[in-house]
Write a protein that holds these residues in place. Sequence first.
Motif, PDB file in Angstrom:
ATOM      1  N   ALA A 232       0.816  -1.339   0.201  1.00 34.19           N
ATOM      2  CA  ALA A 232      -0.160  -0.108  -0.331  1.00 34.19           C
ATOM      3  C   ALA A 232       1.179   1.214   0.079  1.00 34.19           C
ATOM      4  N   GLN A 233       1.986   1.181   0.265  1.00 37.40           N
ATOM      5  CA  GLN A 233       3.155   1.912   0.686  1.00 37.40           C
ATOM      6  C   GLN A 233       3.631   2.630  -0.504  1.00 37.40           C
ATOM      7  N   ARG A 234       3.402   1.618  -1.412  1.00 35.94           N
ATOM      8  CA  ARG A 234       4.069   1.884  -2.624  1.00 35.94           C
ATOM      9  C   ARG A 234       2.660   2.894  -3.152  1.00 35.94           C
ATOM     10  N   ILE A 235       2.076   2.651  -3.356  1.00 37.24           N
ATOM     11  CA  ILE A 235       0.342   3.278  -4.134  1.00 37.24           C
ATOM     12  C   ILE A 235       0.533   4.086  -3.342  1.00 37.24           C
ATOM     13  N   SER A 236       0.779   4.940  -2.848  1.00 37.60           N
ATOM     14  CA  SER A 236       0.481   5.950  -1.910  1.00 37.60           C
ATOM     15  C   SER A 236       1.656   6.983  -2.522  1.00 37.60           C
ATOM     16  N   SER A 237       2.977   6.316  -1.967  1.00 38.50           N
ATOM     17  CA  SER A 237       4.143   6.864  -2.714  1.00 38.50           C
ATOM     18  C   SER A 237       3.639   6.698  -4.757  1.00 38.50           C
ATOM     19  N   ILE A 238       3.251   6.495  -5.295  1.00 38.68           N
ATOM     20  CA  ILE A 238       3.784   6.707  -6.402  1.00 38.68           C
ATOM     21  C   ILE A 238       1.839   7.601  -6.951  1.00 38.68           C
ATOM     22  N   ASN A 239       1.041   8.079  -5.920  1.00 37.19           N
ATOM     23  CA  ASN A 239      -0.297   8.544  -6.094  1.00 37.19           C
ATOM     24  C   ASN A 239       0.623  10.379  -5.238  1.00 37.19           C
ATOM     25  N   SER A 240       1.180  10.271  -4.715  1.00 35.22           N
ATOM     26  CA  SER A 240       1.594  11.615  -4.022  1.00 35.22           C
ATOM     27  C   SER A 240       2.241  12.208  -5.221  1.00 35.22           C
ATOM     28  N   LEU A 241       3.112  11.293  -6.112  1.00 37.83           N
ATOM     29  CA  LEU A 241       3.788  11.937  -7.371  1.00 37.83           C
ATOM     30  C   LEU A 241       2.996  12.282  -8.524  1.00 37.83           C
TER      31      LEU A 241
ATOM     32  N   SER B 201       6.487   6.694 -13.667  1.00 34.39           N
ATOM     33  CA  SER B 201       6.256   5.328 -13.537  1.00 34.39           C
ATOM     34  C   SER B 201       7.526   4.650 -13.514  1.00 34.39           C
ATOM     35  N   ASN B 202       7.374   4.729 -14.579  1.00 32.65           N
ATOM     36  CA  ASN B 202       8.329   3.487 -16.053  1.00 32.65           C
ATOM     37  C   ASN B 202       9.332   4.344 -15.962  1.00 32.65           C
ATOM     38  N   ALA B 203       9.172   4.914 -15.628  1.00 37.97           N
ATOM     39  CA  ALA B 203      11.095   5.731 -15.447  1.00 37.97           C
ATOM     40  C   ALA B 203      12.379   5.072 -14.173  1.00 37.97           C
ATOM     41  N   ILE B 204      10.983   4.492 -13.233  1.00 42.55           N
ATOM     42  CA  ILE B 204      11.171   4.012 -11.778  1.00 42.55           C
ATOM     43  C   ILE B 204      11.596   3.543 -11.057  1.00 42.55           C
ATOM     44  N   GLY B 205      10.520   2.727 -11.859  1.00 46.27           N
ATOM     45  CA  GLY B 205       9.830   0.432 -11.507  1.00 46.27           C
ATOM     46  C   GLY B 205      10.777  -0.142 -12.886  1.00 46.27           C
ATOM     47  N   LEU B 206      12.306   0.775 -13.889  1.00 44.47           N
ATOM     48  CA  LEU B 206      12.819  -0.314 -14.346  1.00 44.47           C
ATOM     49  C   LEU B 206      13.944  -0.430 -13.572  1.00 44.47           C
TER      50      LEU B 206
ATOM     51  N   GLY C 277      -6.414   5.969  -5.763  1.00 46.19           N
ATOM     52  CA  GLY C 277      -5.906   5.267  -4.303  1.00 46.19           C
ATOM     53  C   GLY C 277      -6.749   3.709  -4.631  1.00 46.19           C
ATOM     54  N   PHE C 278      -6.081   3.045  -3.591  1.00 47.68           N
ATOM     55  CA  PHE C 278      -6.443   1.423  -3.465  1.00 47.68           C
ATOM     56  C   PHE C 278      -7.593   2.001  -2.436  1.00 47.68           C
ATOM     57  N   GLY C 279      -8.095   0.905  -2.589  1.00 47.75           N
ATOM     58  CA  GLY C 279      -9.236   0.132  -1.815  1.00 47.75           C
ATOM     59  C   GLY C 279      -9.416  -1.423  -1.517  1.00 47.75           C
ATOM     60  N   GLY C 280     -10.709  -1.542  -1.609  1.00 42.78           N
ATOM     61  CA  GLY C 280     -10.597  -3.590  -0.399  1.00 42.78           C
ATOM     62  C   GLY C 280     -10.262  -3.206   0.538  1.00 42.78           C
ATOM     63  N   SER C 281     -11.106  -4.905   0.819  1.00 41.86           N
ATOM     64  CA  SER C 281     -11.237  -5.000   2.214  1.00 41.86           C
ATOM     65  C   SER C 281      -9.727  -5.216   3.400  1.00 41.86           C
TER      66      SER C 281
ATOM     67  N   TYR D  36       0.873   5.839   8.614  1.00 44.93           N
ATOM     68  CA  TYR D  36      -0.776   6.213   9.140  1.00 44.93           C
ATOM     69  C   TYR D  36      -0.753   7.205   7.764  1.00 44.93           C
ATOM     70  N   GLN D  37       0.329   8.034   7.779  1.00 46.55           N
ATOM     71  CA  GLN D  37       0.261   8.856   6.771  1.00 46.55           C
ATOM     72  C   GLN D  37      -0.154   7.867   5.211  1.00 46.55           C
ATOM     73  N   VAL D  38       0.339   6.885   4.591  1.00 48.36           N
ATOM     74  CA  VAL D  38       0.012   4.981   3.724  1.00 48.36           C
ATOM     75  C   VAL D  38      -1.370   6.234   3.110  1.00 48.36           C
ATOM     76  N   VAL D  39      -2.177   5.859   4.954  1.00 48.99           N
ATOM     77  CA  VAL D  39      -3.527   6.196   4.400  1.00 48.99           C
ATOM     78  C   VAL D  39      -4.182   7.640   4.298  1.00 48.99           C
ATOM     79  N   LYS D  40      -3.535   8.222   5.335  1.00 48.06           N
ATOM     80  CA  LYS D  40      -3.599  10.017   4.794  1.00 48.06           C
ATOM     81  C   LYS D  40      -4.101   9.825   3.394  1.00 48.06           C
ATOM     82  N   MET D  41      -2.942   9.989   3.086  1.00 47.19           N
ATOM     83  CA  MET D  41      -2.634  10.399   1.669  1.00 47.19           C
ATOM     84  C   MET D  41      -3.312   9.356   0.366  1.00 47.19           C
ATOM     85  N   ASN D  42      -3.045   8.509   1.287  1.00 46.75           N
ATOM     86  CA  ASN D  42      -4.952   7.645   0.026  1.00 46.75           C
ATOM     87  C   ASN D  42      -6.503   8.415  -0.125  1.00 46.75           C
TER      88      ASN D  42
END
Length: 456
Positions: free
Chosen positions: A229-238, A253-258, A272-276, A302-308
Amino acid sequence: MKKIKNVTCIGAGYVGGPSMSVFAENCPNINFTIVDKDEKKINAWNGDVDNLPIYEPGLKEIIKKTRNKNLFFSNDIDNAIINSDIIFIAVNTPTLKEGPGAGFGADLKYIISCAEHIAKIAKSDKIIVEKSTVPIKTAEKLNEIFSKNNSSVHFEILSNPEFLAEGTAIQDLRSPDRVLIGGNKSKSGQNAVSVLVEIYSKWITKEKIITTNLWSSELSKLASNAMLAQRISSINSLSAICDATGADIKEVSNAIGLDHRIGRYFLNPSVGFGGSCFQKDILNLVYLCRTYGLDEVAEYWYQVVKMNNYQRSRFSNKIIQKLGQDLTNKKITLFGWSFKKDTNDSRESASIFVAIELLSRGAKINVYDPQTSNEIIYNDIKEYSSNYSNIIDNIKYVNDPYKATEQSSCVGILTEWDEFKSLDWKEIKKTMVNEKFIIDGRYILKDKIEEKITYL
Ligand code: NAD
Ligand code: UDX
């Protein structure tokens, strides 16, 4: 080593159903019985394979092959407990709604009631497997329940968290990155670990089955979800920085992920991520940190959730900026209700929060999603909005994407269903009115069509 004949799983949900199906597929000499207190759900599991309670690619084919051969769905919880050598507990562990830890800690009432029931009913020794995601030291709590309520039976507790992701559950279960089994270091603990290793090794190579102590196993599950989840919040912040500056988040995202040290997975920007799991498990981790006095660590996660939450509101704000604060009589279509593609699960889906925000400003919303219904949508809105009765008449499911967008000023894409990519977007635009504003919260149309699309 004891020969295992009967395995029971308590909880016929998104984990219990698919995981036991794959066990049954690979272990024809063991009977797997999945029980649940929800009679309707069990009836559905025993009914038409095209209407199973869970939509998951590949699942119905396994059910066809194994059901009533060595895979059984039953409401007879007591008998299943009595007859089994191993009991998996795969019940829900939602966020606590009240009392100490409310809003953060995991509510273990379903797990505890399973343990109390097993203790009451069991007449022979059992291996109890925590399949549900639980806070660290849950096994200790279960042990207390067992020894207090039934001293004549030996219960050996294992932790075997599930790492499947919805939409790819069958593939994940057939070919997992790893299987994690935590057990006590005692002789009986290690025996129980070996029994479970033996079962998994029917289809998974031994190198992928890792064994640890109980606490490492319980914590690794929360930690895995938090890191993803932290990765998703990081990319979403970017993505917010890209939006402000003109950089392109897909390119970034492509440049980072390579970089092989980072890798390309879980770097897709989204609404933002969802799911249970993600939110609940991070909140649980935050609670754990606070319990152990690790306030800085708690704040970090907690910041990961706030970013979401920020990312979800960025999506609705973009629509509001374009269509105005007052959306009365504006028609908006949302594509996607489930929290990701290839599942009918909409728990914590970003769509729910976006829809509630827009409805509260008077918008009329049509929803199109290949796997939802009015019933699901209404239940979701009811769960999250205190204003339910005033807004519910303004949202409905439309079972045709082109009809759904008729007379809409805005179409928002919230789930990355493949089907959305192949729609005729020129045709969709023709059905729309006024601003004809299309916003893609999943970046799935990028480079796919010529239409002018807004991104997050
Ligand atoms: P779910 O809500 O789909 O299913 C849980 C089932 O347990 C429900 O059908 C409920 O009726 C049943 N249940 C609850 N208490 C019971 C009791 N006392 N006796 C009998 N049945 C009972 O939940 P899920 O998504 O399958 O998740 C289960 C656990 O697995 C959770 O801890 C979750 O965090 C974890 N998990 C979920 C996923 C996922 O993708 N959904 C993945 C990995 C781990
Ligand atoms: C997650 C974990 O991946 C799985 O290991 C665990 O067992 C249960 O929780 P799940 O929630 O089913 O699985 O799906 P996942 O694929 O992790 O997606 C979660 C959310 O993150 C979805 O809303 C998805 O759309 C979103 N996501 C995922 C992104 O926004 N970007 C990504 O790059 C990946």
